[in-house]
Design a protein around this motif. Sequence first.
Motif, PDB file in Angstrom:
ATOM      1  N   THR A   1       0.845  -1.194   0.000  1.00  0.00           N
ATOM      2  CA  THR A   1       0.000   0.000   0.000  1.00  0.00           C
ATOM      3  C   THR A   1       0.880   1.244   0.000  1.00  0.00           C
ATOM      4  OG1 THR A   1      -0.074   0.191   2.413  1.00  0.00           O
ATOM      5  CG2 THR A   1      -1.745  -1.236   1.357  1.00  0.00           C
ATOM      6  N   PRO A   2       0.356   2.367  -0.491  1.00  0.00           N
ATOM      7  CA  PRO A   2       1.132   3.606  -0.445  1.00  0.00           C
ATOM      8  C   PRO A   2       1.561   3.980   0.975  1.00  0.00           C
ATOM      9  CG  PRO A   2      -0.712   3.866  -1.939  1.00  0.00           C
ATOM     10  CD  PRO A   2      -0.897   2.535  -1.250  1.00  0.00           C
ATOM     11  N   ALA A   3       0.698   3.747   1.957  1.00  0.00           N
ATOM     12  CA  ALA A   3       1.033   4.107   3.345  1.00  0.00           C
ATOM     13  C   ALA A   3       2.225   3.292   3.848  1.00  0.00           C
ATOM     14  CB  ALA A   3      -0.174   3.904   4.255  1.00  0.00           C
ATOM     15  N   VAL A   4       2.236   1.995   3.571  1.00  0.00           N
ATOM     16  CA  VAL A   4       3.350   1.154   4.023  1.00  0.00           C
ATOM     17  C   VAL A   4       4.637   1.557   3.304  1.00  0.00           C
ATOM     18  CG1 VAL A   4       4.284  -1.199   4.017  1.00  0.00           C
ATOM     19  CG2 VAL A   4       1.933  -0.784   4.759  1.00  0.00           C
ATOM     20  N   LEU A   5       4.559   1.770   1.998  1.00  0.00           N
ATOM     21  CA  LEU A   5       5.753   2.168   1.250  1.00  0.00           C
ATOM     22  C   LEU A   5       6.263   3.531   1.721  1.00  0.00           C
ATOM     23  CD1 LEU A   5       7.812   1.477  -0.912  1.00  0.00           C
ATOM     24  CD2 LEU A   5       6.258   2.494  -2.606  1.00  0.00           C
ATOM     25  N   ARG A   6       5.352   4.456   1.967  1.00  0.00           N
ATOM     26  CA  ARG A   6       5.744   5.779   2.466  1.00  0.00           C
ATOM     27  C   ARG A   6       6.466   5.635   3.814  1.00  0.00           C
ATOM     28  NH1 ARG A   6       2.089   8.387   0.366  1.00  0.00           N
ATOM     29  NH2 ARG A   6       0.382   7.581   1.610  1.00  0.00           N
ATOM     30  N   ASN A   7       5.955   4.759   4.683  1.00  0.00           N
ATOM     31  CA  ASN A   7       6.599   4.537   5.982  1.00  0.00           C
ATOM     32  C   ASN A   7       7.970   3.884   5.815  1.00  0.00           C
ATOM     33  OD1 ASN A   7       4.639   5.690   7.599  1.00  0.00           O
ATOM     34  ND2 ASN A   7       3.521   3.775   7.852  1.00  0.00           N
ATOM     35  N   LYS A   8       8.087   2.929   4.882  1.00  0.00           N
ATOM     36  CA  LYS A   8       9.378   2.286   4.656  1.00  0.00           C
ATOM     37  C   LYS A   8      10.398   3.288   4.123  1.00  0.00           C
ATOM     38  CE  LYS A   8       7.952  -2.481   4.049  1.00  0.00           C
ATOM     39  NZ  LYS A   8       8.148  -3.709   3.264  1.00  0.00           N
TER      40      LYS A   8
END
Length: 152
Positions: free
Chosen positions: A28-35
Amino acid sequence: MSLQDAFYGTVHDYPGGCESLAPRMKTTPAVLRNKANPNSTTNIPSLQDADRAMALTGDFRILHALCENHGHVAIRTDAQGDSGDLAVLELVTHVWAANGNVGAAVDATLADGRVEVRELKAVRAAIYRTQQAMLSMLARLEEMAEPAAEGR
């Protein structure tokens, strides 16, 4: 460059950023943004994430950061296209420019008569780019080399 900065740049500089790249990376964009967030302590990019991001984006900052951090240089080893005189001349000009960048970085480091650890980052990066340019030129010349004739 730090690995985390390289991952951040790879993700955010991709056209459309996290929103476009995340589905292609099966997240998800949220997980990738956090990574990609250098301040995140919960979502850390894995080696598979780095490999997938480089494969999908064609952006190899992560690879170059790894190499630079461990005293290595990465260059493409697959066919790089034209091996003619003009292509080699273009690589020579890249070497000249990179050497100039090393000189400028060293000059800036020595300008105040002191060498500080933080200043060496720019010198190290400039030297890495010079090594990369020189090895690319060598690889191109090797592609052009004719086999030695017997008896010579």
